[in-house]
Design an enzyme around this catalytic site. Structure first.
Site, PDB file in Angstrom:
ATOM      1  N   HIS A 189     -34.424  -5.925  25.331  1.00 33.28           N
ATOM      2  CA  HIS A 189     -35.804  -5.768  25.815  1.00 33.28           C
ATOM      3  C   HIS A 189     -36.286  -4.324  25.592  1.00 33.28           C
ATOM      4  O   HIS A 189     -37.414  -4.094  25.165  1.00 33.28           O
ATOM      5  CB  HIS A 189     -35.874  -6.076  27.308  1.00 33.28           C
ATOM      6  CG  HIS A 189     -35.515  -7.484  27.690  1.00 33.28           C
ATOM      7  ND1 HIS A 189     -34.388  -7.787  28.411  1.00 33.28           N
ATOM      8  CD2 HIS A 189     -36.128  -8.668  27.454  1.00 33.28           C
ATOM      9  CE1 HIS A 189     -34.333  -9.088  28.628  1.00 33.28           C
ATOM     10  NE2 HIS A 189     -35.365  -9.661  28.041  1.00 33.28           N
ATOM     11  N   GLU A 248     -36.205 -11.177  17.380  1.00 37.14           N
ATOM     12  CA  GLU A 248     -35.668 -12.167  16.422  1.00 37.14           C
ATOM     13  C   GLU A 248     -34.517 -12.950  17.044  1.00 37.14           C
ATOM     14  O   GLU A 248     -34.115 -13.977  16.526  1.00 37.14           O
ATOM     15  CB  GLU A 248     -35.191 -11.458  15.152  1.00 37.14           C
ATOM     16  CG  GLU A 248     -36.331 -10.957  14.303  1.00 37.14           C
ATOM     17  CD  GLU A 248     -35.864 -10.308  13.008  1.00 37.14           C
ATOM     18  OE1 GLU A 248     -34.644 -10.102  12.844  1.00 37.14           O
ATOM     19  OE2 GLU A 248     -36.735  -9.997  12.178  1.00 37.14           O
ATOM     20  N   GLY A 263     -37.535 -10.702  32.532  1.00 30.91           N
ATOM     21  CA  GLY A 263     -36.783  -9.782  33.384  1.00 30.91           C
ATOM     22  C   GLY A 263     -35.292  -9.805  33.098  1.00 30.91           C
ATOM     23  O   GLY A 263     -34.864 -10.268  32.044  1.00 30.91           O
ATOM     24  N   SER A 290     -29.984 -12.147  28.793  1.00 36.75           N
ATOM     25  CA  SER A 290     -29.890 -12.155  30.259  1.00 36.75           C
ATOM     26  C   SER A 290     -28.863 -13.188  30.692  1.00 36.75           C
ATOM     27  O   SER A 290     -28.206 -13.039  31.720  1.00 36.75           O
ATOM     28  CB  SER A 290     -31.251 -12.479  30.861  1.00 36.75           C
ATOM     29  OG  SER A 290     -32.230 -11.598  30.339  1.00 36.75           O
ATOM     30  N   ARG A 291     -28.712 -14.253  29.905  1.00 38.00           N
ATOM     31  CA  ARG A 291     -27.773 -15.322  30.277  1.00 38.00           C
ATOM     32  C   ARG A 291     -26.309 -14.923  30.045  1.00 38.00           C
ATOM     33  O   ARG A 291     -25.422 -15.625  30.530  1.00 38.00           O
ATOM     34  CB  ARG A 291     -28.100 -16.615  29.523  1.00 38.00           C
ATOM     35  CG  ARG A 291     -29.386 -17.274  30.014  1.00 38.00           C
ATOM     36  CD  ARG A 291     -29.621 -18.637  29.396  1.00 38.00           C
ATOM     37  NE  ARG A 291     -30.682 -19.365  30.061  1.00 38.00           N
ATOM     38  CZ  ARG A 291     -31.934 -19.484  29.625  1.00 38.00           C
ATOM     39  NH1 ARG A 291     -32.292 -18.912  28.488  1.00 38.00           N
ATOM     40  NH2 ARG A 291     -32.834 -20.162  30.307  1.00 38.00           N
ATOM     41  N   GLN A 313     -41.286 -23.473  31.148  1.00 42.19           N
ATOM     42  CA  GLN A 313     -40.427 -23.592  29.959  1.00 42.19           C
ATOM     43  C   GLN A 313     -39.009 -24.034  30.324  1.00 42.19           C
ATOM     44  O   GLN A 313     -38.144 -24.113  29.460  1.00 42.19           O
ATOM     45  CB  GLN A 313     -40.422 -22.289  29.155  1.00 42.19           C
ATOM     46  CG  GLN A 313     -39.724 -21.131  29.813  1.00 42.19           C
ATOM     47  CD  GLN A 313     -39.971 -19.833  29.057  1.00 42.19           C
ATOM     48  OE1 GLN A 313     -41.093 -19.359  28.984  1.00 42.19           O
ATOM     49  NE2 GLN A 313     -38.933 -19.265  28.472  1.00 42.19           N
ATOM     50  N   HIS A 352     -32.353  -5.806  29.487  1.00 40.06           N
ATOM     51  CA  HIS A 352     -31.177  -5.223  28.834  1.00 40.06           C
ATOM     52  C   HIS A 352     -31.647  -4.437  27.607  1.00 40.06           C
ATOM     53  O   HIS A 352     -32.864  -4.317  27.367  1.00 40.06           O
ATOM     54  CB  HIS A 352     -30.164  -6.320  28.467  1.00 40.06           C
ATOM     55  CG  HIS A 352     -30.771  -7.469  27.711  1.00 40.06           C
ATOM     56  ND1 HIS A 352     -31.307  -7.332  26.453  1.00 40.06           N
ATOM     57  CD2 HIS A 352     -30.955  -8.777  28.044  1.00 40.06           C
ATOM     58  CE1 HIS A 352     -31.765  -8.488  26.035  1.00 40.06           C
ATOM     59  NE2 HIS A 352     -31.574  -9.397  26.978  1.00 40.06           N
ATOM     60  N   MET A 377     -27.394  -9.481  22.855  1.00 37.07           N
ATOM     61  CA  MET A 377     -27.662  -9.260  24.285  1.00 37.07           C
ATOM     62  C   MET A 377     -28.557 -10.384  24.785  1.00 37.07           C
ATOM     63  O   MET A 377     -29.487 -10.808  24.093  1.00 37.07           O
ATOM     64  CB  MET A 377     -28.418  -7.945  24.463  1.00 37.07           C
ATOM     65  CG  MET A 377     -27.674  -6.772  23.908  1.00 37.07           C
ATOM     66  SD  MET A 377     -27.069  -5.816  25.251  1.00 37.07           S
ATOM     67  CE  MET A 377     -26.118  -4.607  24.371  1.00 37.07           C
TER      68      MET A 377
HETATM   69  P1  AMP Z   1     -36.472 -13.133  27.601  1.00 36.67           P
HETATM   70  O1  AMP Z   1     -36.588 -12.178  28.745  1.00 36.67           O
HETATM   71  O2  AMP Z   1     -35.100 -13.630  27.359  1.00 36.67           O
HETATM   72  O3  AMP Z   1     -37.537 -14.206  27.639  1.00 36.67           O
HETATM   73  O4  AMP Z   1     -36.809 -12.281  26.307  1.00 36.67           O
HETATM   74  C1  AMP Z   1     -37.973 -11.506  26.216  1.00 36.67           C
HETATM   75  C2  AMP Z   1     -38.087 -10.974  24.823  1.00 36.67           C
HETATM   76  O5  AMP Z   1     -36.934 -10.189  24.519  1.00 36.67           O
HETATM   77  C3  AMP Z   1     -38.144 -12.070  23.745  1.00 36.67           C
HETATM   78  O6  AMP Z   1     -39.067 -11.679  22.741  1.00 36.67           O
HETATM   79  C4  AMP Z   1     -36.734 -12.095  23.229  1.00 36.67           C
HETATM   80  O7  AMP Z   1     -36.631 -12.560  21.914  1.00 36.67           O
HETATM   81  C5  AMP Z   1     -36.372 -10.623  23.301  1.00 36.67           C
HETATM   82  N1  AMP Z   1     -34.922 -10.437  23.297  1.00 36.67           N
HETATM   83  C6  AMP Z   1     -34.019 -11.048  24.099  1.00 36.67           C
HETATM   84  N2  AMP Z   1     -32.764 -10.664  23.765  1.00 36.67           N
HETATM   85  C7  AMP Z   1     -32.892  -9.800  22.722  1.00 36.67           C
HETATM   86  C8  AMP Z   1     -31.963  -9.054  21.920  1.00 36.67           C
HETATM   87  N3  AMP Z   1     -30.651  -9.139  22.115  1.00 36.67           N
HETATM   88  N4  AMP Z   1     -32.458  -8.272  20.938  1.00 36.67           N
HETATM   89  C9  AMP Z   1     -33.797  -8.183  20.719  1.00 36.67           C
HETATM   90  N5  AMP Z   1     -34.715  -8.847  21.444  1.00 36.67           N
HETATM   91  C10 AMP Z   1     -34.271  -9.653  22.434  1.00 36.67           C
END
Ligand code: AMP
Length: 283
Positions: free
Chosen positions: A40, A151, A34, A189-190, A64, A37, A187
């Site tokens: 995602h 990636e 969630g 979320s943090r 995690q 951005h 980008m």
């Molecule tokens: P998260 O919500 O941070 O667990 O991320 C969910 C998915 O979004 C994971 O596969 C991340 O690698 C991907 N993701 C997060 N930030 C980016 C970004 N800036 N560009 C592309 N994919 C992202």
């Protein structure tokens, strides 16, 4: 575009997917925590190019996070996320609660070796077990044909590929490029935790990594180049460097110049930990 359907139970998720399967439709999954951005959203775009239907999961996965980490503080903004998803074309959102994913008595944990060793695991030793466990559950719950991962979390992408290979999970794993702001900051979320001053510093991480990768590709010694990158990050204003390391891009084994590589880094700005990575082309 219309808002995706929302389900929060495994039973409802499976019922919807069963209907799609009956109609012969293919399914892609985009697992997220969630606080959505543009990164995602780009994964959802890739998913919809590959499959007829896309399910996006939103679940801040407690297994995690280590006890010292930011589970309680992690941004949760479901109403905003649902508005955002309405623009993407995703058809289904899965928003399970913790009790749905980890009911009382839950006692299984998946542990991945290989690409999970080192890098993040040196600093977050239980992280990838938590990721592997929740990703395996999501795949078994939704049975997607493919799933898209960023990636941005490069080691995680390699770990998920290994997980599917080792456990014969019939899900094609697709890696999608990192989406960055206009200054090169990946980008995340943090990033919401960062002050204006910290954002300025954070924006230098990618430039320093790109410069280091170019030096490595041009023949620089690996140890000197990564040490120099750590010094440059500290000079830029980072408070602590967890690692700057070159690895083979497929296996994350030690890098050899004749193989495509990846330069990966994790560094702290105040209480916020940032990660990034860039390609190192083979000689
Ligand atoms: P998260 O919500 O941070 O667990 O991320 C969910 C998915 O979004 C994971 O596969 C991340 O690698 C991907 N993701 C997060 N930030 C980016 C970004 N800036 N560009 C592309 N994919 C992202």
């Amino acid at each position: 575009m219309s808002r995706p359907l929302i389900v929060d139970s495994v039973a409802a998720l499976r019922a919807q997917i069963r209907d799609w399967r009956r109609d012969g439709l293919s399914l892609a999954m985009v697992p997220t925590m969630g606080a959505l951005h543009d990164g995602h959203v780009s994964l959802i775009g890739v998913a919809l190019e590959k499959a007829d239907r896309c399910v996006v999961s939103i679940f801040v996965n407690p297994t995690q996070f280590a006890p010292s980490e930011d589970l309680d503080k992690y941004p949760r903004q479901l109403a905003r996320d649902l508005d955002r998803l309405a623009e993407t074309g995703a058809q289904l959102t899965f928003t399970p609660g913790v009790a749905e994913m980890y009911p009382a008595g839950f006692a299984t944990r998946i542990s991945v070796g290989g690409p999970a060793a080192g890098l993040e695991s040196d600093f977050r030793p239980t992280f990838f077990d938590g990721v592997a466990t929740v990703v395996a559950k999501l795949f078994l719950q939704a049975s997607p044909d493919c799933a898209v991962f960023g990636e941005k979390d490069y080691q995680q992408l390699c770990v998920v590929r290994q997980l599917c290979r080792d456990l014969d999970l019939p899900v094609e794993i697709i890696g999608a490029p990192t989406v960055r702001d206009a200054h090169g900051l990946a980008m995340s979320s943090r990033n919401a935790y960062l002050s204006e001053a910290e954002l300025e510093v954070a924006r230098q991480l990618n430039a320093i990594l790109r410069r280091t990768a170019a030096a490595l590709a041009a023949g620089a010694d690996e140890g000197s180049a990564t040490a120099e990158a750590s010094r440059a990050l500290v000079k830029a204003g980072f408070d602590k460097i967890d690692y700057v390391a070159a690895r083979e891009s497929l296996t994350l084994a030690p890098w050899r110049r004749t193989r495509d590589g990846r330069l990966l880094a994790a560094a702290w700005l105040g209480k916020t930990r940032l990660i990034d990575n860039v390609e190192v082309p083979s000689a």
